[in-house]
Design a protein around this motif. Sequence first.
Motif, PDB file in Angstrom:
ATOM      1  N   LEU A 151       0.828  -1.195   0.000  1.00 17.29           N
ATOM      2  CA  LEU A 151       0.000   0.000   0.000  1.00 17.29           C
ATOM      3  C   LEU A 151       0.869   1.253   0.000  1.00 17.29           C
ATOM      4  O   LEU A 151       2.095   1.174   0.127  1.00 17.29           O
ATOM      5  N   ASN A 152       0.220   2.387  -0.106  1.00 14.16           N
ATOM      6  CA  ASN A 152       0.937   3.653  -0.086  1.00 14.16           C
ATOM      7  C   ASN A 152       1.801   3.756   1.169  1.00 14.16           C
ATOM      8  O   ASN A 152       1.347   3.488   2.279  1.00 14.16           O
ATOM      9  N   THR A 153       3.022   4.165   1.008  1.00 12.43           N
ATOM     10  CA  THR A 153       3.911   4.364   2.149  1.00 12.43           C
ATOM     11  C   THR A 153       4.009   5.828   2.551  1.00 12.43           C
ATOM     12  O   THR A 153       4.461   6.134   3.655  1.00 12.43           O
TER      13      THR A 153
ATOM     14  N   GLY B 102     -10.013 -17.247   7.100  1.00 17.52           N
ATOM     15  CA  GLY B 102      -9.827 -15.896   7.594  1.00 17.52           C
ATOM     16  C   GLY B 102      -8.520 -15.289   7.109  1.00 17.52           C
ATOM     17  O   GLY B 102      -7.491 -15.982   7.030  1.00 17.52           O
ATOM     18  N   TYR B 103      -8.559 -14.005   6.789  1.00 19.13           N
ATOM     19  CA  TYR B 103      -7.406 -13.282   6.267  1.00 19.13           C
ATOM     20  C   TYR B 103      -7.265 -11.934   6.980  1.00 19.13           C
ATOM     21  O   TYR B 103      -8.175 -11.471   7.660  1.00 19.13           O
ATOM     22  N   VAL B 104      -6.133 -11.304   6.759  1.00 16.11           N
ATOM     23  CA  VAL B 104      -6.003  -9.860   6.897  1.00 16.11           C
ATOM     24  C   VAL B 104      -5.721  -9.322   5.504  1.00 16.11           C
ATOM     25  O   VAL B 104      -5.097  -9.999   4.674  1.00 16.11           O
ATOM     26  N   ALA B 105      -6.199  -8.103   5.244  1.00 16.25           N
ATOM     27  CA  ALA B 105      -6.091  -7.566   3.889  1.00 16.25           C
ATOM     28  C   ALA B 105      -5.974  -6.056   3.937  1.00 16.25           C
ATOM     29  O   ALA B 105      -6.470  -5.401   4.860  1.00 16.25           O
ATOM     30  N   GLY B 106      -5.326  -5.512   2.922  1.00 13.18           N
ATOM     31  CA  GLY B 106      -5.169  -4.076   2.788  1.00 13.18           C
ATOM     32  C   GLY B 106      -5.580  -3.618   1.403  1.00 13.18           C
ATOM     33  O   GLY B 106      -5.245  -4.264   0.406  1.00 13.18           O
TER      34      GLY B 106
ATOM     35  N   GLY C  10     -16.988  -5.760  13.880  1.00  7.53           N
ATOM     36  CA  GLY C  10     -15.637  -5.230  14.065  1.00  7.53           C
ATOM     37  C   GLY C  10     -15.205  -4.299  12.957  1.00  7.53           C
ATOM     38  O   GLY C  10     -14.318  -3.460  13.145  1.00  7.53           O
ATOM     39  N   GLY C  11     -15.811  -4.432  11.777  1.00  6.96           N
ATOM     40  CA  GLY C  11     -15.572  -3.502  10.683  1.00  6.96           C
ATOM     41  C   GLY C  11     -14.137  -3.474  10.193  1.00  6.96           C
ATOM     42  O   GLY C  11     -13.427  -4.478  10.177  1.00  6.96           O
ATOM     43  N   ILE C  12     -13.701  -2.305   9.797  1.00  6.24           N
ATOM     44  CA  ILE C  12     -12.368  -2.082   9.247  1.00  6.24           C
ATOM     45  C   ILE C  12     -11.756  -0.879   9.952  1.00  6.24           C
ATOM     46  O   ILE C  12     -12.425  -0.144  10.668  1.00  6.24           O
ATOM     47  N   ALA C  13     -10.458  -0.693   9.739  1.00  8.16           N
ATOM     48  CA  ALA C  13      -9.772   0.530  10.167  1.00  8.16           C
ATOM     49  C   ALA C  13      -9.266   1.234   8.916  1.00  8.16           C
ATOM     50  O   ALA C  13      -8.833   0.590   7.957  1.00  8.16           O
ATOM     51  N   VAL C  14      -9.332   2.559   8.918  1.00  6.83           N
ATOM     52  CA  VAL C  14      -8.876   3.330   7.760  1.00  6.83           C
ATOM     53  C   VAL C  14      -7.765   4.284   8.194  1.00  6.83           C
ATOM     54  O   VAL C  14      -7.771   4.798   9.313  1.00  6.83           O
TER      55      VAL C  14
ATOM     56  N   VAL D 210      -5.930   4.356   2.922  1.00 10.73           N
ATOM     57  CA  VAL D 210      -5.994   2.904   2.806  1.00 10.73           C
ATOM     58  C   VAL D 210      -6.868   2.340   3.924  1.00 10.73           C
ATOM     59  O   VAL D 210      -7.172   3.016   4.910  1.00 10.73           O
ATOM     60  N   MET D 211      -7.243   1.071   3.772  1.00  9.53           N
ATOM     61  CA  MET D 211      -8.001   0.361   4.801  1.00  9.53           C
ATOM     62  C   MET D 211      -7.286  -0.934   5.161  1.00  9.53           C
ATOM     63  O   MET D 211      -6.559  -1.523   4.354  1.00  9.53           O
TER      64      MET D 211
END
Length: 795
Positions: free
Chosen positions: A133-135, A668-672, A596-600, A606-607
């Motif tokens: 993702l964007n740094t 289950g995953y984590v994703a960006g 729990g939704g997402i964090a942005v 990015v999320m």
Amino acid sequence: MLALSVIFLLIGLFLLGGGIWLAVLGGSLYYLLAGAALIATGVLIRTRRAAAQLLYALLLLSTALWALWESGYDWWPLATRLGLLLLLAIPLLLPGNTLRRKPALALFAVWAVTGVILLSSLAYDAHRIEGQLNTESIVSDPDLGDTPANNWTSYGRSNHGQRYSPIDQITPDNVGELELAWQYQTGDLKGPQDIGETTYEATPLKIADSLYLCTPHNWLVALHADTGEELWVYNAQVPLDSQRQHQTCRGVSYLAPGAGTSDAPVGSSSLRTVSREPAGPAHELASKTCDAQLFLPTSDARLLALDPATGARCSNFADDGELDLMHNMPYTQSGFYYSTSPPIVIAGLVIVAGSVNDNYAINAPSGVIRAYDARSGELRWNWDSGNPEDTAPIAEGDTYATSSPNSWAIASADEDLGLVYFPMGNRTPDQIGVYRSPAEEKYASSVVALNLETGQAEWVQQFVHHDLWDMDTPAQPSLVDIETEQGLQPGLVVPTKQGDVYVLNRATGEPILPIGEEPAPQGTIEGDYAAPTQPVSALSFAPSPMRSADMWGASLLDQMVCRIRFQSLRYEGRYTPPSVQGTLVYPGNFGVFNWGGIAVDPERQVMFGMPLYLAFTARLIPRDDSDAAKASNSGEQGINSNAGADYAVEMQPFLSPLGIPCQQPPWGYVAGADLRTGKVHWQHKNGTVQDMTPLPLKLKLGVPGIGGPIITGGGVAFLAATVDDYFRAYRVTDGEQLWEQRIPAGGQATPMTYLNSRGEQMVVLVAGGHGSVGTTIGDYVLAYKLGGEADGAKE
């Protein structure tokens, strides 16, 4: 050899019988053929013919080729297809075996090559998406809401619901130095008389030097933010009620000193009193007039206002600090209505929504959303999706609409725009659409923007048309300004159970990322209908349609049973309508995303999320069926009665006879993802089977979970949530796991972070487990910091 022959014959007979059944249903012929081959091998073993080894070598070779063709070079699907046959080959290869002649060399060669292929697949992750993702910061001075950087004053840190903190002391380089600083135990534990879904899902607030959190039975606990020292505990004395579907509290809300002053006289509300049994004394302190206030929703449908300094009830609010939320309800069944999520406090109002039990009765309480004066408790407006135009405070003798769609998740608000955003659920019964009015159809399974002053709906964006799957919009919308070709737009990001993530302009409701419509399966019970198309977002984590080849199990045996079940269910892809036959619902009503939704990250645009993939089944049971007649409302899983409807409904996770998911992992995953483009840049398996099996094997399978993430200014995301008892940290840009800590109970809550009085960044997680998910039960509040030393802990 007799025992070995019997084993081959029994397994072969099971596969042959099940294989015939599966073939009749239109499924794979492999199991029938494999069963016949195993029976023949068993017979040849008993007659001590060397041909048994050749036949078994041919079966093993054919199975290996079939497995690779069906599932590719993927360890878990290969292991369930090949593992049992590789084990059965060993007795045929042992020294001294009278069958061990030249044919054994052929069997050994096939066995060895197959084993190497299987073991080598462990090193390859067929499901991993690599990327970055964007740094760099895209928006240099983002709007983070009105919460100071060192605090966490609302569920999502601010009313913007971003779950992002600008604090940047913890970075990818030093997060490995995080240690436990203190821990506290509340003393509120799941008891033998509690309902199954008794859960710790609370995210604490941090205001000044104190933390505030609620427990499943609605205790409000105040702790010192530096040490975890208990300051006070308020017990709302909520009685047990077996009719509740949830026994949980996700958090409390805060009204700052001097905010929301009102000229209205205390007690001027026109609310009628609803008769209820007294809950008994709840706190030894006398009530007082409060400047600041904490709002605690309870699972017996009250809203309490408490003094943050002492825990005393606020006498200026409603009836001595207590507001009865059952007022003006059309039906008042005990346990059918309550708030699991904190209300939103904004512009001098405390705005309350609630949860209405799914599938218990067609005549249930209303899903009305109500705004009260935050100081006095006077009703200012009410918005009922069953009667959306009339938002003036309801008259004393009137009632709200019956069973109208509710909003059980957390809301967000933009005070500058004068709007509050509610994620909407569905009208009960959730799987039967014949009872819904046009207004209820319009606002169900959507996000609605309400005017803060009047309660009128300014816009609505629906995510499921004529929802027959319990696809409530489950999570708090995140408000984040999005950089577009047209400039910076006020954005709103909403994750959904079906896997789509919608990015909208929060002023107008118009899409920033495109929304399309896709054809949907048709065919329902008589009198109902299915929408011809369903929305789809340009940013989506929706899974590919499930196939029979995706069935899984510990061995070929239970995998075959799962295939039989799959072929027996109705399934035509996402949005296959519920049926009397039984329908596979995928994604299931547990959701790709849940509360729990997402964090942005509003700077990097990015999320970070935790997409989940578990199938459920839905079966409609005609009222004259004995199962429907015996239905006793079993919560969110099992048979629920839909009292008054023509059908009961049975909802279950799609599990094998061994109680594990029928579909192959990962689950289950984590994703960006980039919120400007909708591109998913990386996605990794998340979590291990350590706490899912009798053997504590720490194999990274990618497991289910429920809970939410946060992102920090240092570029680190924190998440627990999985069914293994771990708290983890990840680098936001590429998803690499950087740190993990074993925790004493399930972490099915969203963490938070703040600065203590010494200016040190703290990360806090409530770990108490989740009754229906089955994680370890506890009552812990855990605080971490860099080089932390466990102090001030209260056991």
